[in-house]
Design a protein around this motif. Structure first.
Motif, PDB file in Angstrom:
ATOM      1  N   GLY A 211      58.985  62.887  -6.844  1.00 31.86           N
ATOM      2  CA  GLY A 211      60.312  63.555  -8.068  1.00 31.86           C
ATOM      3  C   GLY A 211      60.187  62.429  -9.318  1.00 31.86           C
ATOM      4  O   GLY A 211      58.944  62.041  -9.447  1.00 31.86           O
ATOM      5  N   LEU A 212      61.333  61.863  -9.641  1.00 32.31           N
ATOM      6  CA  LEU A 212      61.121  62.183 -11.256  1.00 32.31           C
ATOM      7  C   LEU A 212      61.966  60.500 -11.572  1.00 32.31           C
ATOM      8  O   LEU A 212      60.868  59.611 -11.974  1.00 32.31           O
ATOM      9  CB  LEU A 212      61.584  62.776 -12.676  1.00 32.31           C
ATOM     10  CG  LEU A 212      61.259  63.978 -12.732  1.00 32.31           C
ATOM     11  CD1 LEU A 212      62.311  64.632 -13.785  1.00 32.31           C
ATOM     12  CD2 LEU A 212      60.302  63.244 -13.411  1.00 32.31           C
ATOM     13  N   TRP A 213      61.984  59.970 -10.073  1.00 31.78           N
ATOM     14  CA  TRP A 213      62.598  58.415  -9.641  1.00 31.78           C
ATOM     15  C   TRP A 213      62.647  57.877  -8.792  1.00 31.78           C
ATOM     16  O   TRP A 213      63.245  56.731  -8.780  1.00 31.78           O
ATOM     17  CB  TRP A 213      64.791  58.912 -10.518  1.00 31.78           C
ATOM     18  CG  TRP A 213      65.111  59.627 -11.867  1.00 31.78           C
ATOM     19  CD1 TRP A 213      64.621  58.435 -12.948  1.00 31.78           C
ATOM     20  CD2 TRP A 213      65.035  60.864 -12.072  1.00 31.78           C
ATOM     21  NE1 TRP A 213      64.605  60.004 -13.737  1.00 31.78           N
ATOM     22  CE2 TRP A 213      65.298  60.425 -13.387  1.00 31.78           C
ATOM     23  CE3 TRP A 213      65.116  61.417 -11.225  1.00 31.78           C
ATOM     24  CZ2 TRP A 213      65.257  62.352 -14.198  1.00 31.78           C
ATOM     25  CZ3 TRP A 213      65.262  62.742 -11.664  1.00 31.78           C
ATOM     26  CH2 TRP A 213      65.969  63.196 -12.909  1.00 31.78           C
ATOM     27  N   ASP A 214      61.565  58.167  -8.512  1.00 30.51           N
ATOM     28  CA  ASP A 214      61.076  56.929  -7.021  1.00 30.51           C
ATOM     29  C   ASP A 214      59.618  57.159  -7.194  1.00 30.51           C
ATOM     30  O   ASP A 214      59.358  58.311  -7.183  1.00 30.51           O
ATOM     31  CB  ASP A 214      61.908  57.843  -5.997  1.00 30.51           C
ATOM     32  CG  ASP A 214      62.113  56.939  -4.355  1.00 30.51           C
ATOM     33  OD1 ASP A 214      61.772  55.633  -5.284  1.00 30.51           O
ATOM     34  OD2 ASP A 214      62.541  56.905  -3.852  1.00 30.51           O
ATOM     35  N   TRP A 215      59.675  56.313  -6.047  1.00 29.75           N
ATOM     36  CA  TRP A 215      57.803  55.844  -6.015  1.00 29.75           C
ATOM     37  C   TRP A 215      57.711  55.712  -4.413  1.00 29.75           C
ATOM     38  O   TRP A 215      58.136  54.650  -4.712  1.00 29.75           O
ATOM     39  CB  TRP A 215      57.223  55.238  -7.429  1.00 29.75           C
ATOM     40  CG  TRP A 215      57.580  54.302  -7.436  1.00 29.75           C
ATOM     41  CD1 TRP A 215      56.993  52.738  -7.296  1.00 29.75           C
ATOM     42  CD2 TRP A 215      58.800  53.817  -8.228  1.00 29.75           C
ATOM     43  NE1 TRP A 215      57.432  52.463  -7.363  1.00 29.75           N
ATOM     44  CE2 TRP A 215      58.971  52.137  -8.186  1.00 29.75           C
ATOM     45  CE3 TRP A 215      59.828  54.059  -8.624  1.00 29.75           C
ATOM     46  CZ2 TRP A 215      59.687  50.987  -8.482  1.00 29.75           C
ATOM     47  CZ3 TRP A 215      60.638  53.149  -9.061  1.00 29.75           C
ATOM     48  CH2 TRP A 215      60.476  52.118  -9.659  1.00 29.75           C
ATOM     49  N   ASP A 216      56.447  55.258  -5.154  1.00 30.46           N
ATOM     50  CA  ASP A 216      55.519  54.483  -3.304  1.00 30.46           C
ATOM     51  C   ASP A 216      53.816  54.073  -3.716  1.00 30.46           C
ATOM     52  O   ASP A 216      53.458  54.617  -4.804  1.00 30.46           O
ATOM     53  CB  ASP A 216      55.347  55.856  -1.978  1.00 30.46           C
ATOM     54  CG  ASP A 216      56.784  56.045  -1.361  1.00 30.46           C
ATOM     55  OD1 ASP A 216      57.812  55.193  -1.352  1.00 30.46           O
ATOM     56  OD2 ASP A 216      56.416  57.200  -0.887  1.00 30.46           O
ATOM     57  N   ILE A 217      54.062  53.166  -3.290  1.00 27.46           N
ATOM     58  CA  ILE A 217      52.689  52.093  -4.094  1.00 27.46           C
ATOM     59  C   ILE A 217      51.330  52.639  -3.300  1.00 27.46           C
ATOM     60  O   ILE A 217      51.255  52.467  -1.228  1.00 27.46           O
ATOM     61  CB  ILE A 217      52.616  50.607  -3.449  1.00 27.46           C
ATOM     62  CG1 ILE A 217      53.683  50.190  -4.274  1.00 27.46           C
ATOM     63  CG2 ILE A 217      51.483  50.251  -4.513  1.00 27.46           C
ATOM     64  CD1 ILE A 217      53.679  50.811  -5.920  1.00 27.46           C
ATOM     65  N   VAL A 218      50.221  53.730  -3.265  1.00 27.97           N
ATOM     66  CA  VAL A 218      49.446  53.849  -2.615  1.00 27.97           C
ATOM     67  C   VAL A 218      48.563  52.894  -2.781  1.00 27.97           C
ATOM     68  O   VAL A 218      47.844  52.105  -3.731  1.00 27.97           O
ATOM     69  CB  VAL A 218      48.439  54.746  -3.063  1.00 27.97           C
ATOM     70  CG1 VAL A 218      47.775  55.813  -2.397  1.00 27.97           C
ATOM     71  CG2 VAL A 218      50.020  56.738  -3.361  1.00 27.97           C
ATOM     72  N   GLY A 219      48.232  52.239  -1.420  1.00 37.30           N
ATOM     73  CA  GLY A 219      46.783  51.511  -1.222  1.00 37.30           C
ATOM     74  C   GLY A 219      46.716  50.823   0.223  1.00 37.30           C
ATOM     75  O   GLY A 219      46.343  49.355   0.456  1.00 37.30           O
ATOM     76  N   LEU A 220      48.260  50.170   0.127  1.00 38.64           N
ATOM     77  CA  LEU A 220      48.686  49.209   1.429  1.00 38.64           C
ATOM     78  C   LEU A 220      48.003  49.668   2.864  1.00 38.64           C
ATOM     79  O   LEU A 220      47.900  48.747   3.670  1.00 38.64           O
ATOM     80  CB  LEU A 220      50.108  49.211   1.676  1.00 38.64           C
ATOM     81  CG  LEU A 220      50.773  48.298   0.050  1.00 38.64           C
ATOM     82  CD1 LEU A 220      52.762  48.716   0.380  1.00 38.64           C
ATOM     83  CD2 LEU A 220      50.519  47.464  -0.728  1.00 38.64           C
ATOM     84  N   ALA A 221      48.094  51.064   2.945  1.00 39.60           N
ATOM     85  CA  ALA A 221      47.244  51.312   4.614  1.00 39.60           C
ATOM     86  C   ALA A 221      45.812  50.576   4.474  1.00 39.60           C
ATOM     87  O   ALA A 221      45.492  50.884   5.386  1.00 39.60           O
ATOM     88  CB  ALA A 221      47.932  52.790   4.530  1.00 39.60           C
ATOM     89  N   GLN A 222      45.169  51.022   3.260  1.00 42.45           N
ATOM     90  CA  GLN A 222      43.870  50.817   3.483  1.00 42.45           C
ATOM     91  C   GLN A 222      43.536  48.975   4.140  1.00 42.45           C
ATOM     92  O   GLN A 222      45.007  48.633   4.446  1.00 42.45           O
ATOM     93  CB  GLN A 222      43.361  50.818   1.644  1.00 42.45           C
ATOM     94  CG  GLN A 222      43.639  52.281   1.246  1.00 42.45           C
ATOM     95  CD  GLN A 222      42.990  52.314  -0.645  1.00 42.45           C
ATOM     96  OE1 GLN A 222      42.326  50.815  -1.244  1.00 42.45           O
ATOM     97  NE2 GLN A 222      43.111  52.921  -0.787  1.00 42.45           N
TER      98      GLN A 222
END
Length: 497
Positions: free
Chosen positions: A456-467
């Protein structure tokens, strides 16, 4: 002697085999299947009324080759003019034939049981190409859905055709809707459509989304929307153009999203109930007035090098500074840098952000000065989560001889994530400062590669932790580990990836 053939007896239902299917099977199908077969199956036409939502989109029945051809033409391919002309003709022909089938299918769907169907449908989504028959079909479908079916959430999107001559805007059939139907609508989305007149008659409308409004649209239309829709809570403007440059917003709305619009100035003059704001547009100046209840904010500015000569850097910083000072309830803040210009300086904020708990600073070029993030940290004493995404930059690093003092400690921040961490001198100084001043820091994540995934517009996740953990050099690991251990207390979790 002639051969004899066995002739099967005809069914009593005139070979309406589709009507012989069980209701349980048919009710699980999407609306495309009933649409394409309603003209052939009498009983099938009665099944879809049980569905809460109808999705009638012309893009669902376009062949895959059409979308691939559109993508090619948007890139001005092929270069050969004759071949490009042939492809344009094929695209136009495909649109005409598809719309003819689309109109026939929906007309058959409406006529299948004599037009007397009383469905119970909450949501209708309609997408079509603007043609004469398509417009008449849309008028009838919208009127039947709103007045007869009880639709409360309506989405009408006119897809632009590939022909060079633009078709006129589709006129929303306001005159065909009864007062009861207009009073029932709660959510209305219009794409490349005219806004209905006398919006005060839509007295239950709480959500309005406008897309692809033409450049001839007067700014008074947008202001009329805000003044006449007394119960409006959510307003989204996407790819909307305007004949004037300045939009003044005064309303009781709670959510405002401005995305890829042509406004040069947006003045948030009086918004006492505004809680969520997203400004994702090009070269826009925000003038902040009264927004005392704002809690969730997403600011993203994309400025091309040759698009506009920006005001001085200090002007942009002062605008943001003033905005943060007028938002004492700010709890969640996203700031994205999507252009080559640096638009925020490193001056201290005018007022502290006492309620800010989550902060994302994304797409920050690695060659920019990151020292101003310290000001956010020090002026947000309740901050618990800080994520900084550094985008790779080919340009040389800017030099700022700023000495950071570590006399003031931060008592609440628990999680720190740095994406695009490359161990440069400026980034190491920032890391040392944050580790030494954040007394409650429990989780530290340093990613050399990764990106932000927005929910959405006001929430996020960090992609790269599972690598898998990347190959940090032993020397770099020792350097970072020593710096982390120099903090006021050991960390519960450290991730180097």
């Amino acid at each position: 002697m002639p051969r004899l053939r066995r002739v099967r007896p005809r069914r009593a239902c005139d070979e309406d085999c589709l009507s012989a299917l069980p209701d349980g099977l048919m009710s699980r199908l999407d609306t495309r299947s009933p649409l394409s077969t309603a003209v052939h199956a009498r009983r099938w036409a009665r099944v879809p009324r049980k569905l809460p939502a109808y999705n009638f989109r012309v893009s669902d029945i376009l062949p895959p080759e059409y979308d691939r051809t559109v993508a090619l033409r948007r890139r001005n391919l092929p270069r050969d003019a004759a071949l490009a002309s042939v492809l344009d003709g094929l695209m136009a022909s495909c649109e005409v034939s598809t719309m003819r089938a689309f109109v026939d299918g929906i007309t058959g769907f409406l006529d299948a049981d004599g037009g007397a169907a009383r469905r119970c449908v909450k949501t209708l989504r309609l997408e079509f190409f603007q043609t004469h028959d398509g417009g008449r079909m849309a008028d009838r479908l919208i009127a039947d859905a709103v007045d007869g079916w009880g639709v409360q959430d309506l989405e009408v999107v006119v897809r632009p055709a590939s022909t060079q001559a633009p078709a006129p805007q589709y006129s929303f059939p306001h005159g065909r809707l009864k007062d009861g139907g207009r009073s029932r609508l709660r959510s209305l989305t219009l794409g490349n459509c005219t806004v209905p007149p006398r919006l005060h008659r839509y007295d239950a409308l709480t959500t309005l989304v406008l897309r692809d409004m033409p450049a001839s649209t007067p700014v008074a239309l947008y202001e009329r929307v805000l003044s006449e829709c007394k119960r409006l809570q959510v307003l989204h403007l996407t790819s909307c153009c305007c004949a004037e440059d300045r939009l003044v917003v005064c309303s009781q709305i709670r959510e405002l999203v401005v995305d890829a619009c042509s406004f040069m100035v947006i003045e948030l003059r009086d918004l006492p109930m505004l809680a969520r704001l997203a400004c994702l547009t090009n070269a826009v100046e925000l003038v902040f007035g009264s927004v005392p209840c704002l809690t969730h904010t997403n600011l993203s500015f994309s400025v091309e090098e040759d698009a506009l000569v920006l005001p001085p850097k200090r002007h942009h910083h002062d605008q943001l500074n003033h905005f943060l000072g007028t938002s004492p309830t700010m709890a969640n803040l996203v700031i994205r840098f999507t252009g080559p210009k640096r638009w925020i300086g490193s001056k201290e904020l005018h007022k502290p952000l006492l309620h800010l708990k989550r902060l994302l600073i994304a797409d920050l070029p690695s060659n920019w000065d990151v020292s101003w993030t310290r000001n956010f940290l020090m002026d947000a004493p309740s901050l618990e989560l800080l994520h900084i995404h550094l985008a790779h930059s080919q340009e040389a690093s800017e030099s700022f001889g700023i000495i950071w003092s570590t006399t003031k400690l931060h008592p609440h921040i628990k999680e720190l994530v740095l994406i695009g961490f490359t161990l440069t001198g400026r980034q190491m100084e920032l890391l040392k400062y944050l580790v030494s001043t954040c007394t409650s820091l429990r989780r530290l994540v340093l990613l050399k590669d990764g990106h932000v995934r927005y929910n959405g517009l006001w929430d996020w996740d960090i992609v790269g932790l599972a690598q898998q953990e990347c190959q940090w050099r032993d020397h770099d690991k020792r350097t970072v580990t020593r710096m982390i251990k120099s903090g006021p207390r050991p960390l519960a979790q450290v991730i180097l990836a």
